[in-house]
Design a protein around this motif. Structure first.
Motif, PDB file in Angstrom:
ATOM      1  N   MET A 178       0.843  -1.206   0.000  1.00  0.00           N
ATOM      2  CA  MET A 178       0.000   0.000   0.000  1.00  0.00           C
ATOM      3  C   MET A 178       0.880   1.259   0.000  1.00  0.00           C
ATOM      4  O   MET A 178       1.915   1.284   0.642  1.00  0.00           O
ATOM      5  CB  MET A 178      -0.882  -0.008   1.242  1.00  0.00           C
ATOM      6  N   LYS A 179       0.448   2.254  -0.736  1.00  0.00           N
ATOM      7  CA  LYS A 179       1.235   3.487  -0.869  1.00  0.00           C
ATOM      8  C   LYS A 179       0.745   4.557   0.128  1.00  0.00           C
ATOM      9  O   LYS A 179      -0.417   4.517   0.571  1.00  0.00           O
ATOM     10  CB  LYS A 179       1.095   4.057  -2.285  1.00  0.00           C
ATOM     11  N   HIS A 231      -0.162   7.585  -0.401  1.00  0.00           N
ATOM     12  CA  HIS A 231      -1.327   8.370  -0.841  1.00  0.00           C
ATOM     13  C   HIS A 231      -2.637   7.610  -0.643  1.00  0.00           C
ATOM     14  O   HIS A 231      -3.711   8.199  -0.653  1.00  0.00           O
ATOM     15  CB  HIS A 231      -1.159   8.831  -2.302  1.00  0.00           C
ATOM     16  N   GLU A 232      -2.523   6.274  -0.454  1.00  0.00           N
ATOM     17  CA  GLU A 232      -3.745   5.484  -0.239  1.00  0.00           C
ATOM     18  C   GLU A 232      -4.159   5.473   1.231  1.00  0.00           C
ATOM     19  O   GLU A 232      -5.313   5.208   1.546  1.00  0.00           O
ATOM     20  CB  GLU A 232      -3.525   4.051  -0.715  1.00  0.00           C
ATOM     21  N   VAL A 233      -3.204   5.718   2.099  1.00  0.00           N
ATOM     22  CA  VAL A 233      -3.511   5.613   3.529  1.00  0.00           C
ATOM     23  C   VAL A 233      -3.563   6.982   4.220  1.00  0.00           C
ATOM     24  O   VAL A 233      -4.100   7.131   5.305  1.00  0.00           O
ATOM     25  CB  VAL A 233      -2.476   4.675   4.211  1.00  0.00           C
ATOM     26  N   ARG A 273      -6.207  13.390   3.918  1.00  0.00           N
ATOM     27  CA  ARG A 273      -5.995  14.563   3.072  1.00  0.00           C
ATOM     28  C   ARG A 273      -6.353  15.835   3.838  1.00  0.00           C
ATOM     29  O   ARG A 273      -7.163  16.641   3.401  1.00  0.00           O
ATOM     30  CB  ARG A 273      -6.818  14.431   1.784  1.00  0.00           C
ATOM     31  N   ASP A 324       4.169   8.100  -3.118  1.00  0.00           N
ATOM     32  CA  ASP A 324       4.346   6.727  -3.591  1.00  0.00           C
ATOM     33  C   ASP A 324       5.179   5.853  -2.650  1.00  0.00           C
ATOM     34  O   ASP A 324       5.466   4.701  -2.964  1.00  0.00           O
ATOM     35  CB  ASP A 324       4.989   6.731  -4.990  1.00  0.00           C
ATOM     36  N   ASP A 376       3.872   1.514   2.613  1.00  0.00           N
ATOM     37  CA  ASP A 376       3.463   1.499   4.022  1.00  0.00           C
ATOM     38  C   ASP A 376       4.593   0.985   4.920  1.00  0.00           C
ATOM     39  O   ASP A 376       4.745   1.433   6.049  1.00  0.00           O
ATOM     40  CB  ASP A 376       2.167   0.688   4.221  1.00  0.00           C
ATOM     41  N   ARG A 384      -5.447   0.329   8.946  1.00  0.00           N
ATOM     42  CA  ARG A 384      -5.363  -0.378   7.662  1.00  0.00           C
ATOM     43  C   ARG A 384      -4.936  -1.828   7.854  1.00  0.00           C
ATOM     44  O   ARG A 384      -5.440  -2.729   7.195  1.00  0.00           O
ATOM     45  CB  ARG A 384      -4.367   0.332   6.740  1.00  0.00           C
ATOM     46  N   GLY A 391     -12.968  11.511   0.443  1.00  0.00           N
ATOM     47  CA  GLY A 391     -11.843  11.746  -0.472  1.00  0.00           C
ATOM     48  C   GLY A 391     -11.588  13.205  -0.780  1.00  0.00           C
ATOM     49  O   GLY A 391     -10.822  13.526  -1.689  1.00  0.00           O
TER      50      GLY A 391
END
Lengths: 145, 322
Positions: free
Chosen positions: A1-2, A4-6, A9, A103, A106, A142, B82
């Motif tokens: 997992m990267k 930006h996915e976890v 924002r 990028d 994890d 996660r 998101g």
């Protein structure tokens, strides 16, 4: 997992001239343990954490003795906080920013957090602009899935 | 990237009930209304637009003011959808807006809107610096909703000017004096909020003719386009190139929740513009998004296939009366 996915924002941050008082207020309101400090172009140039603020309040000998057992009372810290409350955060922030890229894996994030004892890591783009924050709890959450 | 500004966000709470008492005046005892179902979500015009955009794959950042525990709930909801969030925290508590929807009367809900906390001068200064920084990366900026106390009535005007200087196209989705002042800076598009009063500045906008007249005047002042609601299922678009009447041929009985439909319209319009569609076709897609949103209990329809199906019911006619 990267990263930006976890990451969250959430771009909550402060500027170099933000006062210590406002940073404490913001940390309390946001529930975050630290905040990125950004310059006029939005580039992250420092980090201010609860730990940095406490260090700013403690007399030098506490660091030297590596113990707070010699503190007479918390009143002294309160007075010191009053003294520095209007000072800009640039005087107290850590300028060496430990950050991740969107990028990054994890595993890399977990390694950084464990090795550096961090509760959260800012995620920066190629121009060092803040794009998110990964907290320890985000990684744990996660992993539980 | 699309930047949205919500100066007075809200936590929207929806309650569905079997029926509402016909008269709330002079009750003999306390009125208890049991709700069979409820929902809550982050709200405010700009926030709704951001939520819609993020769920349709568009990059969006939401700006504004949040406060207290309610502000935390709003933030969590946005992040979960998101949306990238960059809010200024202020003292007090973000407002809560309550909508009570009775079965069979979905078109006429009971609304309770709080005022929201005042914005301190220092917080406004921090916000403006943040906005100036973020707007440099924005293709579009959406200024949405009510202006809270503490913000000057010409603040949207200032925000339009800053965004235009940075090269962004601005959509003003608001009403009253803040909108009138913003018009003076010539934003890309205005979507007047006429819920409280069928008025755009000193111009009435009740009939199609009045809407076209007001739209033409606004466009004459330098605004790129003006999109005004005309009845629930109709909108009128006025640009320098002409007038278009958009109509959704759907029965009112299909509507389940009208709150947020206007914001879905703006979100849908922007999604279509980002895809490269022309303004009139983008407005048609926006209207389909609004209808699809009105037909679900949730505030916004985030299902693209449902919006595509709705598109078949939206017709556009070239107009010009007024």
């Amino acid at each position: 997992m990267k990263a930006h996915e976890v990451m969250r924002r959430d771009l909550t941050s402060v500027e170099l001239d933000t006062t210590v008082d406002h940073v404490i207020y913001l940390l309390h309101q946001s529930g975050l343990a630290s905040l990125p400090v950004v310059d006029e172009d939005g580039r992250v140039v420092g980090i201010i954490s609860e730990r940095d603020l406490i260090r700013a309040l403690l007399p030098g000998y506490v660091d030297m003795l590596e113990s707070s057992a010699f503190l007479p009372s918390l009143d002294q810290l309160g007075r010191k906080l009053h003294e520095i409350g209007r000072k800009p955060i640039a005087e107290f922030m850590v300028r060496e920013v430990i950050a991740a890229r969107p990028d990054d894996s994890d595993l890399h994030l977990a390694d950084l957090m464990i090795r550096k004892g961090l509760k959260q890591i800012p995620v920066l783009d190629d121009e060092n602009r803040l794009v998110g924050v990964v907290r320890r709890i985000d990684l744990l959450h996660r992993l539980r899935r | 990237m699309i930047l949205t500004v919500t100066l007075n966000p809200t936590l929207d709470k929806f309650y569905w009930v079997d029926e509402l008492p016909l008269c709330l005046d002079q009750p003999e005892e306390a009125i208890l209304i049991r709700s069979e179902r409820s929902l809550m979500s982050a709200g405010g015009k700009g926030i709704n637009v951001s939520t819609f955009l993020a769920c349709h794959g568009a990059e969006t950042i939401a700006l504004g003011f949040l406060a207290g525990h309610t502000g935390q709930i709003v933030l969590q909801d946005l992040l979960a959808h998101g949306v990238t969030a960059n809010f200024v925290w202020i003292p007090g508590e973000t407002r809560t807006n309550v909508t009570v929807i009775a079965r069979g009367r979905e078109y006429h809900p009971l609304l309770i809107h709080e005022e929201g906390p005042p914005v301190p001068e220092e917080a406004l200064r921090i916000f403006l610096r943040k906005y100036e920084r973020m707007v440099r990366c924005a293709e579009y900026v959406v200024l949405g909703g009510a202006v809270p106390s503490g913000c000057p009535p010409d603040c949207y005007r200032t925000l339009v000017r800053i965004a235009r200087t940075a090269g962004a196209r601005v959509v003003v989705h608001a009403g009253g004096e803040p909108l009138v002042r913003a018009i003076e800076e010539g934003p890309f598009l205005v979507k007047p909020d006429v819920r409280a009063e069928l008025q755009l500045g000193d111009m009435p906008v009740s009939t199609a003719q009045q809407i076209v007249r007001a739209g033409k005047k606004v466009v004459g002042q330098g605004v790129g386009a003006c999109l005004i609601s005309h009845h629930v299922t109709g909108d009128i678009l006025v640009t320098g190139d002409g007038v278009w009447e958009l109509e959704a041929r759907v029965p009112l009985s299909t509507f389940k929740n009208l709150v947020g439909a206007d914001d879905a319209l703006v979100g849908g319009l922007l999604v279509a513009l980002l895809r490269g569609e022309e303004l009139v076709e983008a407005a048609r897609y926006g209207m389909a998004a609004a209808m699809a949103s009105a037909e679900v209990e949730e505030k916004l329809c985030l299902d693209e296939s449902a919006i595509r199906r709705e598109l078949a019911h939206v017709v556009v006619r070239r107009g010009g009366a007024g």
